[in-house]
Design an enzyme around this catalytic site. Sequence first.
Site, short mmCIF file in Angstrom:
data_model
loop_
_atom_site.label_atom_id
_atom_site.label_comp_id
_atom_site.label_asym_id
_atom_site.label_seq_id
_atom_site.Cartn_x
_atom_site.Cartn_y
_atom_site.Cartn_z
CG ASP A 152 -1.89 1.21 1.10
OD1 ASP A 152 -2.61 1.29 0.09
OD2 ASP A 152 -1.89 2.07 1.99
CG HIS A 179 -1.62 2.12 -3.58
ND1 HIS A 179 -1.95 3.05 -2.63
CD2 HIS A 179 -1.15 2.83 -4.63
CE1 HIS A 179 -1.70 4.26 -3.08
NE2 HIS A 179 -1.20 4.16 -4.30
CG HIS A 232 -7.10 3.60 -1.40
ND1 HIS A 232 -6.60 3.35 -2.66
CD2 HIS A 232 -6.05 3.55 -0.55
CE1 HIS A 232 -5.29 3.17 -2.56
NE2 HIS A 232 -4.93 3.28 -1.31
CG ASP A 307 -6.07 5.12 3.19
OD1 ASP A 307 -5.07 4.78 3.85
OD2 ASP A 307 -5.99 5.57 2.03
O1 DOR Z 1 -3.51 9.19 1.43
C1 DOR Z 1 -2.81 8.20 1.66
N1 DOR Z 1 -2.05 8.12 2.76
N2 DOR Z 1 -2.79 7.22 0.76
C2 DOR Z 1 -1.95 6.18 0.87
O2 DOR Z 1 -1.96 5.33 0.01
C3 DOR Z 1 -0.97 6.12 1.98
C4 DOR Z 1 -1.44 6.90 3.13
C5 DOR Z 1 -0.37 7.15 4.16
O3 DOR Z 1 0.32 6.21 4.55
O4 DOR Z 1 -0.25 8.29 4.64
#
Ligand code: DOR
Length: 430
Positions: A152, A179, A232, A307
């Site tokens: 991810d 992802h 997501h 998320d």
């Molecule tokens: O917005 C996000 N934040 N998307 C991701 O895929 C990783 C995540 C993060 O780890 O901050």
Amino acid sequence: MNMKILIKKATIVNYDKISEADILISGDKIVKISKNIKEKVDREINAAGKHVLPGFIDMHVHLRTPGREDEEDFLSGSLAAAKGGFTTVFCMPNTSPCIDNEGLANWVREEAQRIGLVDIWPIGAITKNREGRELTEFGAFKKVGCMALSDDGNSVEDSFLFRCALEYAKMFDLLTISHCEDKNLSRQGSMRESFISSKYGIGSIPDISETVRLYRDIEIARYVDARLHLAHVSCAKSVEVIADKKEHFPGLSCETAPHYFILTVDDVEKSAFNANFKVNPPLGKKEDVEAVRSALKKGIIDCIATDHAPHSAAEKELPFEDAPFGFIGLELCFALVYTYLVTKDILDIKGLVEKLSYNPARILRLGNKGKIQEGLLADLVITDLRKEWEVKKDSLVSKSKNTPFLDSTLKGTVNYTIHRGKVVYESTGL
Ligand code: DOR
């Protein structure tokens, strides 16, 4: 001696049925569901007028441990989860060091058990350091209890390596979570490619960055007949592909997050490019929000995950293009789903349970969770669906406060969270 709890006059909501009864818990299990249970117990909870739901299961959180304990740790993450009604969370491996070996995965399990508030399961990385070059030891992850793997934050760019990953995952009966992002198309953009991104000259990410990679991932998984879960899902084009592919490929499942059925690029502009509105995948257009809502209603999207992505205030105060992606979500998710989907007749309360409890348990094969049933684990959340509340920074227990929903008024509160027969959260003053 087993601790006993009796929940009186509950409106019990399962994904397929609503009923009125008392619930008797002994030790970590639900031992009896029936009207008018009379039993000497350690604690009685009056749930008249409240809805009792199976504990929520979040397939996608970032708990920043190890490495960024200033942003979140297992204790603060567990407290946030419990406050939000989550009794089980699956944490992504984009930590520092990366959870790309069984030693670290096992340490996550042990730490979570030591804290004991909610179940925290590690998701192992697919490739070493999530760099997309060398596969991790899937068999070793399986041995320490991992159920799913993901890189991810990154997609496995090399299609052959991704195919190998899916074949091994199948061999070890592990779920692969993708992802979906073609970084050549994203080009380090900060928001969805749109009229607004052009107007302000902000580097942007087109929706096809998600959709083309998602298409590839589905086709490879289908070719090797391995279970694939898409993280997501954020846009109309992806929903269109998933709707079509699901008809031919039962091993396919997916999730979205609350922000994708609530917010759009217009909200990014209205916030004056506040980095609390920056997330990856980025917020889409009105038609994306509508497509995600409709896909949830039709069952094309199986789950809602948060998320949960804590980031420090200092980093989120950077200019929009320099700030990191991500929102916290654990404490708000239930009320966001209730306010924006249930009160708007997109889902009913059974549908909420399906997306937050039943389907994640089904997809991750957690046979003893996701339902309120005699003999299953006593993971429960007692909610008040009438109560409104305001999201206040100071009341958030997560170490980070980065949410675009600060100061919003939401409907639906969590009054108690019970994890494995123990009250792990109890609201005060609600
Ligand atoms: O917005 C996000 N934040 N998307 C991701 O895929 C990783 C995540 C993060 O780890 O901050």
